[in-house]
Design a protein around this motif. Structure first.
Motif, PDB file in Angstrom:
ATOM      1  N   ARG A 155       0.822  -1.216   0.000  1.00 42.44           N
ATOM      2  CA  ARG A 155       0.000   0.000   0.000  1.00 42.44           C
ATOM      3  C   ARG A 155       0.854   1.263   0.000  1.00 42.44           C
ATOM      4  O   ARG A 155       0.527   2.251  -0.637  1.00 42.44           O
ATOM      5  CB  ARG A 155      -0.918   0.021   1.231  1.00 42.44           C
ATOM      6  CG  ARG A 155      -1.815  -1.194   1.380  1.00 42.44           C
ATOM      7  CD  ARG A 155      -2.885  -1.242   0.331  1.00 42.44           C
ATOM      8  NE  ARG A 155      -3.882  -2.272   0.620  1.00 42.44           N
ATOM      9  CZ  ARG A 155      -4.651  -2.829  -0.303  1.00 42.44           C
ATOM     10  NH1 ARG A 155      -4.526  -2.476  -1.560  1.00 42.44           N
ATOM     11  NH2 ARG A 155      -5.525  -3.751   0.037  1.00 42.44           N
ATOM     12  N   ALA A 183      -6.129  -0.694  -3.751  1.00 41.23           N
ATOM     13  CA  ALA A 183      -7.261  -1.515  -3.312  1.00 41.23           C
ATOM     14  C   ALA A 183      -8.363  -1.571  -4.361  1.00 41.23           C
ATOM     15  O   ALA A 183      -9.180  -2.499  -4.360  1.00 41.23           O
ATOM     16  CB  ALA A 183      -7.817  -0.952  -2.006  1.00 41.23           C
ATOM     17  N   ASP A 184      -8.395  -0.601  -5.272  1.00 44.24           N
ATOM     18  CA  ASP A 184      -9.506  -0.513  -6.221  1.00 44.24           C
ATOM     19  C   ASP A 184      -9.161  -1.012  -7.620  1.00 44.24           C
ATOM     20  O   ASP A 184      -9.915  -0.802  -8.567  1.00 44.24           O
ATOM     21  CB  ASP A 184     -10.006   0.935  -6.302  1.00 44.24           C
ATOM     22  CG  ASP A 184      -8.892   1.906  -6.683  1.00 44.24           C
ATOM     23  OD1 ASP A 184      -7.727   1.467  -6.765  1.00 44.24           O
ATOM     24  OD2 ASP A 184      -9.195   3.099  -6.877  1.00 44.24           O
ATOM     25  N   THR A 199       1.114 -10.732   3.779  1.00 40.54           N
ATOM     26  CA  THR A 199       0.197  -9.765   4.377  1.00 40.54           C
ATOM     27  C   THR A 199      -0.751 -10.463   5.341  1.00 40.54           C
ATOM     28  O   THR A 199      -0.797 -11.692   5.393  1.00 40.54           O
ATOM     29  CB  THR A 199      -0.652  -9.073   3.288  1.00 40.54           C
ATOM     30  OG1 THR A 199      -1.654 -10.000   2.819  1.00 40.54           O
ATOM     31  CG2 THR A 199       0.214  -8.618   2.118  1.00 40.54           C
ATOM     32  N   VAL A 201      -3.814 -10.810   4.981  1.00 41.65           N
ATOM     33  CA  VAL A 201      -4.956 -11.372   4.255  1.00 41.65           C
ATOM     34  C   VAL A 201      -4.890 -12.895   4.287  1.00 41.65           C
ATOM     35  O   VAL A 201      -3.892 -13.482   3.900  1.00 41.65           O
ATOM     36  CB  VAL A 201      -4.970 -10.886   2.794  1.00 41.65           C
ATOM     37  CG1 VAL A 201      -6.063 -11.611   2.004  1.00 41.65           C
ATOM     38  CG2 VAL A 201      -5.193  -9.388   2.745  1.00 41.65           C
ATOM     39  N   GLU A 208     -10.967 -14.435   1.580  1.00 47.53           N
ATOM     40  CA  GLU A 208     -10.562 -13.047   1.375  1.00 47.53           C
ATOM     41  C   GLU A 208      -9.547 -12.976   0.230  1.00 47.53           C
ATOM     42  O   GLU A 208      -8.621 -13.768   0.150  1.00 47.53           O
ATOM     43  CB  GLU A 208      -9.955 -12.482   2.666  1.00 47.53           C
ATOM     44  CG  GLU A 208      -9.700 -10.983   2.605  1.00 47.53           C
ATOM     45  CD  GLU A 208      -9.207 -10.439   3.940  1.00 47.53           C
ATOM     46  OE1 GLU A 208      -9.005  -9.216   4.037  1.00 47.53           O
ATOM     47  OE2 GLU A 208      -9.013 -11.240   4.879  1.00 47.53           O
ATOM     48  N   LEU A 210      -6.709 -11.079  -2.349  1.00 47.86           N
ATOM     49  CA  LEU A 210      -5.720 -10.052  -2.613  1.00 47.86           C
ATOM     50  C   LEU A 210      -6.073  -9.381  -3.938  1.00 47.86           C
ATOM     51  O   LEU A 210      -6.602 -10.035  -4.845  1.00 47.86           O
ATOM     52  CB  LEU A 210      -4.313 -10.664  -2.712  1.00 47.86           C
ATOM     53  CG  LEU A 210      -3.710 -11.200  -1.416  1.00 47.86           C
ATOM     54  CD1 LEU A 210      -2.521 -12.108  -1.734  1.00 47.86           C
ATOM     55  CD2 LEU A 210      -3.278 -10.058  -0.517  1.00 47.86           C
ATOM     56  N   PRO A 211      -5.788  -8.093  -4.100  1.00 46.75           N
ATOM     57  CA  PRO A 211      -6.107  -7.411  -5.368  1.00 46.75           C
ATOM     58  C   PRO A 211      -5.093  -7.754  -6.466  1.00 46.75           C
ATOM     59  O   PRO A 211      -4.330  -6.904  -6.929  1.00 46.75           O
ATOM     60  CB  PRO A 211      -6.053  -5.935  -4.977  1.00 46.75           C
ATOM     61  CG  PRO A 211      -5.084  -5.879  -3.848  1.00 46.75           C
ATOM     62  CD  PRO A 211      -5.279  -7.164  -3.082  1.00 46.75           C
TER      63      PRO A 211
END
Length: 284
Positions: A155, A183-184, A199, A201, A208, A210-211
């Motif tokens: 990030r 994130a998007d 991470t 996640v 869940e 990951l992007p």
């Protein structure tokens, strides 16, 4: 009941520490090796950490496992430190010998050894998702043994900028960079020979995501996830569906604890006994 006047002891220190399977796993490892050793767990706040280390030295504990928040703050109290631990600033294992503390990181080494079971690490292009303590430890270990290129996806790439410079300056690594993981939008994974999720996640949330865009993921890519509960995370399942070789977090957890056991005792760890203990503890 021990027959020795003073029993051999190792311990875990961290905060919070509830639900950590390390004690159960290592006690089973001692039992399997027929060692009359004990493993204890202590919840140690940051303010009490120096005193806890002093107590471990006074009582002659052979080894200490460290959980957050102590893995970087312990460095000033060490008399020796392994190269990967020094470069990453992350120590999760201490061995005491005659009052001297030697610090190591077994997380990065554990993953490196598991990757080496599928082939050489030297020259590989590695993508690490995350920029925290485990990501740093893994990157340092892989850089030291000759990984060709490391890319961090995170990030805030500025958080890892100093480490990327250090890895190039102090290891054989020639290329290291950090890229933003938004994130998007989905980040395309199309050039990595090793993909590692380091991470948060995954734990307790197996679905869940990951992007990441897996369309470019090839069968020769090795995919690893540090999340161990449950070990079959969305990333691991997605990689297996693509035909990739995988390293799950449960296997990594066992390996890093087994390496600590071997550093302390000089004996071989029974990894199967440790796996059975963790699966029993976590009800897997």
């Amino acid at each position: 009941m021990t027959r020795e006047p003073q029993q051999d002891v190792c311990c875990l220190m961290g905060e919070p520490i509830a639900g950590n399977p390390t004690q159960y796993m290592l006690e089973k490892a001692f039992e399997a090796a027929r060692l009359d050793w004990r493993f204890l767990t202590f919840e140690v706040p940051a303010l009490d950490f120096e005193g806890a280390l002093r107590g471990a030295r006074i009582f002659g504990f052979h080894g200490i496992m460290l959980a957050p928040p102590h893995r970087s703050s312990v460095i000033p109290y060490l008399q020796e430190i392994g190269e990967a631990a020094r470069i990453s600033g992350q120590v999760n294992c201490i061995k005491q010998n005659e009052g001297r503390f030697s610090g190591y990181n077994t997380e990065g080494r554990a993953l490196r050894q598991l990757l080496e079971q599928t082939g050489a690490v030297k020259g590989l292009r590695v993508t690490i998702v995350g920029a925290g303590r485990i990501a740093r430890a893994i990157a340092a270990e892989l850089a030291i043994v000759g990984a060709g290129e490391i890319c961090f996806l995170c990030r805030r790439p500025e958080k890892i900028e100093q480490l990327t410079k250090t890895l190039v300056e102090q290891t054989p690594l020639t290329s290291c960079r950090a890229e933003e993981l938004a994130a998007d939008s989905l980040f395309a994974i199309d050039n990595a020979q090793v993909l590692i999720n380091a991470t948060p996640v995954g734990p307790n949330q197996p679905n869940e995501h990951l992007p990441l865009d897996f369309d470019g993921l090839e069968k020769h890519t090795i995919v690893a996830d540090v999340a161990f509960n449950p070990p079959q995370t969305h990333l691991v399942k997605q990689a297996q569906a693509c035909g990739c070789r995988t390293v799950d977090g449960l296997t990594l957890l066992i390996e890093q604890a087994a390496l600590a056991f071997e550093i302390w005792t000089g004996a071989n760890a029974d990894r199967q006994a440790m796996r059975e203990a963790v699966e029993e503890f976590l009800v897997l």
